[in-house]
Design an enzyme around this catalytic site. Structure first.
Site, PDB file in Angstrom:
ATOM      1  N   GLU A  79       0.823  -1.204   0.000  1.00  0.00           N
ATOM      2  CA  GLU A  79       0.000   0.000   0.000  1.00  0.00           C
ATOM      3  C   GLU A  79       0.863   1.263   0.000  1.00  0.00           C
ATOM      4  OE1 GLU A  79      -3.006  -0.120  -0.652  1.00  0.00           O
ATOM      5  OE2 GLU A  79      -3.550  -2.188  -0.176  1.00  0.00           O
ATOM      6  N   ARG A  89     -18.397  -0.544   4.496  1.00  0.00           N
ATOM      7  CA  ARG A  89     -19.410  -1.248   3.702  1.00  0.00           C
ATOM      8  C   ARG A  89     -20.112  -2.302   4.545  1.00  0.00           C
ATOM      9  NH1 ARG A  89     -19.361  -5.862   0.947  1.00  0.00           N
ATOM     10  NH2 ARG A  89     -17.103  -6.132   1.171  1.00  0.00           N
ATOM     11  N   CYS A 142      -8.534  -1.680   7.811  1.00  0.00           N
ATOM     12  CA  CYS A 142      -7.143  -1.712   7.359  1.00  0.00           C
ATOM     13  C   CYS A 142      -6.627  -0.304   7.087  1.00  0.00           C
ATOM     14  CB  CYS A 142      -7.014  -2.574   6.103  1.00  0.00           C
ATOM     15  SG  CYS A 142      -7.168  -4.346   6.401  1.00  0.00           S
ATOM     16  N   HIS A 165      -1.401  -5.570   2.160  1.00  0.00           N
ATOM     17  CA  HIS A 165      -2.589  -6.409   2.083  1.00  0.00           C
ATOM     18  C   HIS A 165      -2.225  -7.768   1.501  1.00  0.00           C
ATOM     19  CE1 HIS A 165      -5.844  -3.179   2.491  1.00  0.00           C
ATOM     20  NE2 HIS A 165      -6.228  -4.180   3.279  1.00  0.00           N
TER      21      HIS A 165
END
Length: 213
Positions: A79, A89, A142, A165
């Site tokens: 990342e 979500r 995250c 990730h």
């Protein structure tokens, strides 16, 4: 001191490959003579940052690599940037589901990680491990942890940190689903590669690893 963190299971899963990979990487790195601490973070907004902050105070690391699960991705995602936005979500493990809330009020809009992601990408690919530089860590726990980490390290130029990730583990993928996964040992080795590369690299490589969408 190296600090590695992964997450507890979430979203109905019974395992989280990020934590399994962290434990595997720690064993490999300790066998190489490195001092490594590991922490399993709760998949909960707020609580995860409290646990991370406590680990930073306890272990006073020189390098921090946080890992999380990104089911659906096909390989290791290094990342690049964390954003100051929580937009869940699905609820976290405590039922929290913030929408369009800042991770930390009055903090900057973004932080860039300080790991040498391009050098790590080159080494991962050299070893045949599917990998990419990712331009988004999402807006779930995250990213929440990634942003909180970089905020905590903003006044500590001698401490490098970032987020990686990992995809699903093989045990999470049903036959015929088409979902991508990687062997857990390979994920652990990938994290070890990120650590080794970060310790050996003071200036990141300049190579193309961007995205057009």
């Amino acid at each position: 001191m190296i600090l590695l963190t992964g997450f507890e299971p979430f979203g109905g899963e019974t395992t989280n490959p990020s934590w399994t990979a962290v434990r595997h990487a720690a064993g490999v790195l300790r066998a190489e003579g490195l001092e490594v601490a590991t922490v399993e973070l709760p998949c909960v907004f707020g609580d995860s940052l409290a646990a991370l902050d406590a680990a930073l105070r306890e272990h006073r690391p020189d390098l921090v690599v946080c890992a999380g699960q990104a089911g659906g991705r096909t390989g290791i995602s290094l990342e690049r940037v964390a954003i100051n936005c929580d937009d869940a979500r699905i609820p976290d493990n405590a039922g929290n589901a913030p929408v369009d809330e800042p991770v930390l009020p009055d903090a900057p809009a973004v932080y860039f990680g300080t790991l040498p992601v391009k050098a790590a990408l080159q080494e991962l690919r050299r070893r045949g491990i599917p990998s990419e530089v990712s331009q988004t860590a999402g807006t779930y726990v995250c990213n929440h942890v990634f942003f909180g980490l970089m905020h905590a390290l903003r006044g500590e130029p001698g401490i490098r940190g970032g987020f990686v990730h990992v995809p699903f583990g093989p045990d999470q993928v049903q036959a015929g689903s088409g979902a991508a996964s990687l062997p857990l040992e390979q994920m652990g080795e990938a994290l070890a590669v990120v650590v080794r590369t970060s310790l050996a690299t003071t200036t990141d490589l300049k190579l193309a690893a961007g995205a057009i969408h």
